[in-house]
Design an enzyme around this catalytic site. Sequence first.
Site, mmCIF file in Angstrom:
data_model
loop_
_atom_site.group_PDB
_atom_site.id
_atom_site.type_symbol
_atom_site.label_atom_id
_atom_site.label_comp_id
_atom_site.label_asym_id
_atom_site.label_seq_id
_atom_site.Cartn_x
_atom_site.Cartn_y
_atom_site.Cartn_z
ATOM 1 N N CYS A 94 -20.637 -17.311 2.233
ATOM 2 C CA CYS A 94 -19.692 -16.721 1.275
ATOM 3 C C CYS A 94 -20.052 -17.053 -0.178
ATOM 4 O O CYS A 94 -21.041 -16.551 -0.687
ATOM 5 C CB CYS A 94 -18.270 -17.145 1.637
ATOM 6 S SG CYS A 94 -17.020 -16.109 0.874
ATOM 7 N N ARG A 128 -9.277 -7.902 -2.399
ATOM 8 C CA ARG A 128 -9.856 -9.038 -1.664
ATOM 9 C C ARG A 128 -10.075 -8.641 -0.217
ATOM 10 O O ARG A 128 -9.217 -7.990 0.385
ATOM 11 C CB ARG A 128 -8.899 -10.229 -1.770
ATOM 12 C CG ARG A 128 -9.309 -11.454 -1.013
ATOM 13 C CD ARG A 128 -8.477 -12.664 -1.433
ATOM 14 N NE ARG A 128 -8.997 -13.255 -2.650
ATOM 15 C CZ ARG A 128 -9.984 -14.153 -2.684
ATOM 16 N NH1 ARG A 128 -10.536 -14.575 -1.568
ATOM 17 N NH2 ARG A 128 -10.419 -14.644 -3.820
ATOM 18 N N HIS A 194 -16.971 -16.873 7.686
ATOM 19 C CA HIS A 194 -16.501 -18.230 7.936
ATOM 20 C C HIS A 194 -16.217 -18.311 9.426
ATOM 21 O O HIS A 194 -16.460 -17.372 10.161
ATOM 22 C CB HIS A 194 -15.213 -18.501 7.154
ATOM 23 C CG HIS A 194 -15.368 -18.417 5.672
ATOM 24 N ND1 HIS A 194 -16.046 -19.350 4.937
ATOM 25 C CD2 HIS A 194 -14.937 -17.495 4.782
ATOM 26 C CE1 HIS A 194 -16.002 -19.016 3.652
ATOM 27 N NE2 HIS A 194 -15.342 -17.889 3.527
#
Length: 236
Positions: A94, A128, A194
Amino acid sequence: MSESTVRIGLVLPDVMGTYGDGGNAVILRQRLRMRGHDAEIVEIPLTEPVPNSLDVYTLGGAEDSAQRLATRHLQRYPGLQEAAGRGAPVLAICAAIQVLGHWYETSSGERVDGVGLFDVTTSPQDKRAIGEVATQPLVPGLSQPLTGFENHRGGTKLGGDAKPLGRVTKGVGNGVGDGLEGVVQGSVLGTYMHGPALARNPELADYLLCRALGVDSLPPLDLPEVDQLRRERLRA
Ligand code: GLN
């Protein structure tokens, strides 16, 4: 630690460890130990230079301000870049993709020069990206679907020297509308997954370990719990 101990660098867990990505180093160590290798995690905090001598490196995600501290540190102590230059495998999660690129723009619009290991640039997107992400790998040596959890606002554009890790089948990925996720350049591999990514994707863990050990393949591990986790996540 003996000379044959495989040394796994967990780079800046104090600033790039917000999302539990340190778990990736634990997975690498465990998969090595289960195959009879000695393996240790070497934590590299913000108070220490980055050594260039480790066998494999992992970096986690972070918020914008922590990401900036990490960028400055990696520029000041270029051990990671030197290791990548000799072909040591590196996993960047990320924010770490963004840090290792040419530059990234923070959510407030400030442009920060990156480390330049990846031919990528990152700018904030309107929305987002949060949620499960799944991809089909595009890298030779990987065939199993990849699964993770993404949480980022940055959208990463790949330049000509950077190859994608996978094609998105669920979720957003790199977030610039090309349907791609992650980046691979030389021995350095980045992903927005993640999870931690390597707990969910054992094939990816072994891909990095093969490069760390300089072997073509590793004996398979029979881990039904991991198979079950993957089934659940890929169904989610
Ligand atoms: N701050 C970066 C973004 O929002 C990275 C976030 C993260 O590492 N999860 O894009």
